[in-house]
Write a protein that holds these residues in place. Structure first.
Motif, mmCIF file in Angstrom:
data_model
loop_
_atom_site.group_PDB
_atom_site.id
_atom_site.type_symbol
_atom_site.label_atom_id
_atom_site.label_comp_id
_atom_site.label_asym_id
_atom_site.label_seq_id
_atom_site.Cartn_x
_atom_site.Cartn_y
_atom_site.Cartn_z
ATOM 1 N N PHE A 20 36.884 -7.256 -15.791
ATOM 2 C CA PHE A 20 38.221 -7.944 -16.253
ATOM 3 C C PHE A 20 38.558 -7.384 -17.500
ATOM 4 C CE2 PHE A 20 36.402 -10.996 -13.273
ATOM 5 C CZ PHE A 20 37.416 -10.940 -12.154
ATOM 6 N N ASP A 21 37.710 -7.124 -18.576
ATOM 7 C CA ASP A 21 37.902 -6.704 -19.848
ATOM 8 C C ASP A 21 38.493 -5.283 -19.675
ATOM 9 O OD1 ASP A 21 37.691 -9.032 -21.098
ATOM 10 O OD2 ASP A 21 35.679 -8.457 -22.151
ATOM 11 N N VAL A 22 38.046 -4.492 -19.018
ATOM 12 C CA VAL A 22 38.247 -3.125 -18.688
ATOM 13 C C VAL A 22 39.854 -3.253 -18.276
ATOM 14 C CG1 VAL A 22 38.234 -1.077 -17.148
ATOM 15 C CG2 VAL A 22 36.195 -2.384 -17.900
ATOM 16 N N PHE A 23 40.494 -3.929 -17.412
ATOM 17 C CA PHE A 23 41.840 -3.791 -16.928
ATOM 18 C C PHE A 23 42.605 -4.718 -18.167
ATOM 19 C CE2 PHE A 23 39.498 -4.019 -13.089
ATOM 20 C CZ PHE A 23 40.109 -2.954 -12.302
ATOM 21 N N ARG A 24 42.069 -5.391 -18.995
ATOM 22 C CA ARG A 24 42.756 -5.986 -20.118
ATOM 23 C C ARG A 24 42.839 -5.032 -21.136
ATOM 24 N NH1 ARG A 24 40.109 -11.445 -18.913
ATOM 25 N NH2 ARG A 24 38.426 -10.881 -20.038
ATOM 26 N N TYR A 121 31.563 -2.779 -31.078
ATOM 27 C CA TYR A 121 31.526 -3.340 -29.812
ATOM 28 C C TYR A 121 32.851 -3.107 -29.144
ATOM 29 C CZ TYR A 121 31.539 -6.744 -26.096
ATOM 30 O OH TYR A 121 31.755 -7.117 -24.683
ATOM 31 N N LEU A 122 32.767 -2.665 -27.938
ATOM 32 C CA LEU A 122 33.880 -2.808 -27.068
ATOM 33 C C LEU A 122 33.215 -2.861 -25.504
ATOM 34 C CD1 LEU A 122 34.820 1.051 -26.312
ATOM 35 C CD2 LEU A 122 32.878 0.266 -27.556
ATOM 36 N N PRO A 123 33.999 -3.250 -24.418
ATOM 37 C CA PRO A 123 33.669 -3.565 -23.073
ATOM 38 C C PRO A 123 32.712 -2.313 -22.745
ATOM 39 C CG PRO A 123 35.719 -4.297 -23.260
ATOM 40 C CD PRO A 123 35.576 -3.605 -24.619
ATOM 41 N N ARG A 124 31.513 -2.496 -22.340
ATOM 42 C CA ARG A 124 30.641 -1.167 -22.243
ATOM 43 C C ARG A 124 30.962 -0.860 -20.855
ATOM 44 N NH1 ARG A 124 26.680 -3.927 -25.362
ATOM 45 N NH2 ARG A 124 26.904 -3.447 -27.279
ATOM 46 N N GLU A 125 31.572 -1.639 -19.791
ATOM 47 C CA GLU A 125 31.931 -1.335 -18.523
ATOM 48 C C GLU A 125 32.876 -0.016 -18.597
ATOM 49 O OE1 GLU A 125 30.580 -5.618 -17.936
ATOM 50 O OE2 GLU A 125 31.570 -4.354 -19.496
ATOM 51 N N LEU A 126 33.712 0.159 -19.653
ATOM 52 C CA LEU A 126 34.629 1.160 -20.235
ATOM 53 C C LEU A 126 34.041 2.502 -19.577
ATOM 54 C CD1 LEU A 126 36.678 -0.263 -23.179
ATOM 55 C CD2 LEU A 126 37.564 0.418 -20.885
ATOM 56 N N PHE A 127 32.950 2.663 -19.959
ATOM 57 C CA PHE A 127 32.373 3.928 -19.910
ATOM 58 C C PHE A 127 31.882 4.504 -18.438
ATOM 59 C CE2 PHE A 127 31.217 2.303 -24.041
ATOM 60 C CZ PHE A 127 31.740 3.543 -24.926
ATOM 61 N N PRO A 128 31.461 3.698 -17.539
ATOM 62 C CA PRO A 128 31.312 4.049 -16.178
ATOM 63 C C PRO A 128 32.682 4.107 -15.635
ATOM 64 C CG PRO A 128 29.720 2.514 -16.737
ATOM 65 C CD PRO A 128 30.404 2.430 -17.855
ATOM 66 N N VAL A 129 33.294 3.154 -15.727
ATOM 67 C CA VAL A 129 34.791 3.232 -15.216
ATOM 68 C C VAL A 129 35.496 4.549 -15.650
ATOM 69 C CG1 VAL A 129 37.084 1.869 -14.847
ATOM 70 C CG2 VAL A 129 34.919 0.597 -14.844
ATOM 71 N N ALA A 130 35.550 4.805 -16.963
ATOM 72 C CA ALA A 130 36.123 6.098 -17.414
ATOM 73 C C ALA A 130 35.864 7.300 -16.714
ATOM 74 C CB ALA A 130 36.068 6.217 -18.791
#
Length: 294
Positions: A20-24, A121-130
């Motif tokens: 959810f943080d990735v989309f935000r 710190y930033l949402p770590r999910e950003l990296f796989p999603v990117a």
């Protein structure tokens, strides 16, 4: 301040909302995608044109080897072959290439961005999603080439077939994202997962009807094991692409797996969604020690 010593309205450091943080934080996602594209093509003459060259060479090699030499292309001397085998082959190649690139890069994304993860710190999910998004950028030009090729041989899809193509793409995207989160987090602790992913991708390419007809599998392994084969979401996605791009270019005599729309596509969605939930759960369990392990 509450009795537990936490300040009201504040969160513990490093705790986020997952995907959810990735989309935000879509702005950060765009920056990471742009950065990854720039790094990948730095010093390259062709740049994004490699998105056309590499799958083009792959297609020519497979078409000659399988369509011509092994006789999978329908012809006067081989009436049992697949009509418009070139379209059949390329429609599978573009989707399996997207999955292969997305999962391979997503599985390495946390380790390769270790320096950034240890600093802020930033949402770590950003990296796989990117990584999945970058693969999507490479997928688009290949899809355009496929559409042009289909139109050249009389492609006239129905709205249902176009929706099936979208469903197939979403199924494969969710699967790649879920597995990317799973293997990307596990790879931080054990680098062996990089090699495991490479082997899985090799199996995925040949364990799906990209280069051969599904009827060949059914005739060899029987109905029960063919059902197991069909459960694979990648198989479902590729057959959805065949239904959307290849079938309208044939004379209508070509057959696709029964219950593709009513059973296998909904089941593919369900399995990919379950893998996505599992990948996110595993990622959240392991991300607490990313900085220390990296």
């Amino acid at each position: 301040m509450s009795q537990t010593g936490e300040v009201a309205g504040l969160e513990s450091p490093g705790v986020g909302g997952g995907l959810f943080d990735v989309f935000r934080q879509r702005f950060l996602l765009k920056l990471l995608v742009k950065k990854e594209l720039q790094v990948r093509y730095r010093g390259s003459v062709l740049g994004l044109l490699w998105s056309y060259v590499k799958p083009g060479v792959q297609f020519v090699v497979f078409y000659i080897a399988l369509g011509v030499f092994l006789g999978l292309e329908k012809s006067a001397r081989n009436p049992d072959g697949l009509a418009n085998y070139a379209v059949y082959l390329f429609s599978g190649i573009v989707l399996i290439n997207f999955f292969t690139e997305a999962l391979s890069n997503a599985a390495r994304s946390i380790v390769s961005n270790g320096g950034l993860i240890k600093k802020i710190y930033l949402p770590r999910e950003l990296f796989p999603v990117a990584s999945v998004w970058v693969s999507g950028v490479h997928f688009v030009p290949q899809l355009l080439v496929l559409i042009v090729a289909c139109m050249a041989v009389g492609w006239k899809p129905t709205a249902l077939q176009l929706l099936a193509a979208l469903a197939g793409f979403l199924i494969v995207t969710m699967l790649a994202t879920g597995l990317g989160l799973l293997f990307g987090s596990a790879n931080v602790y054990f680098r062996d997962f990089e090699n495991l992913v490479d082997m899985l991708l090799m199996v995925a390419t040949w364990a799906s009807p990209v280069m051969y007809a599904w009827t060949m599998v059914r005739d060899k392994i029987g109905d029960f094991w063919f059902t197991v084969y069909q459960v694979n979401p990648i198989t479902v996605g590729i057959e959805a692409f065949h239904y959307a791009f290849w079938l309208p270019t044939t004379d209508g005599s070509a057959a696709l797996p029964p219950n593709l729309l009513s059973l296998w596509i909904p089941l593919g969605f369900a399995i990919s969604a379950a893998v996505l939930v599992l990948g996110q759960w595993t990622f959240r369990r392991l991300e607490g020690r990313f900085a220390q392990e990296l």
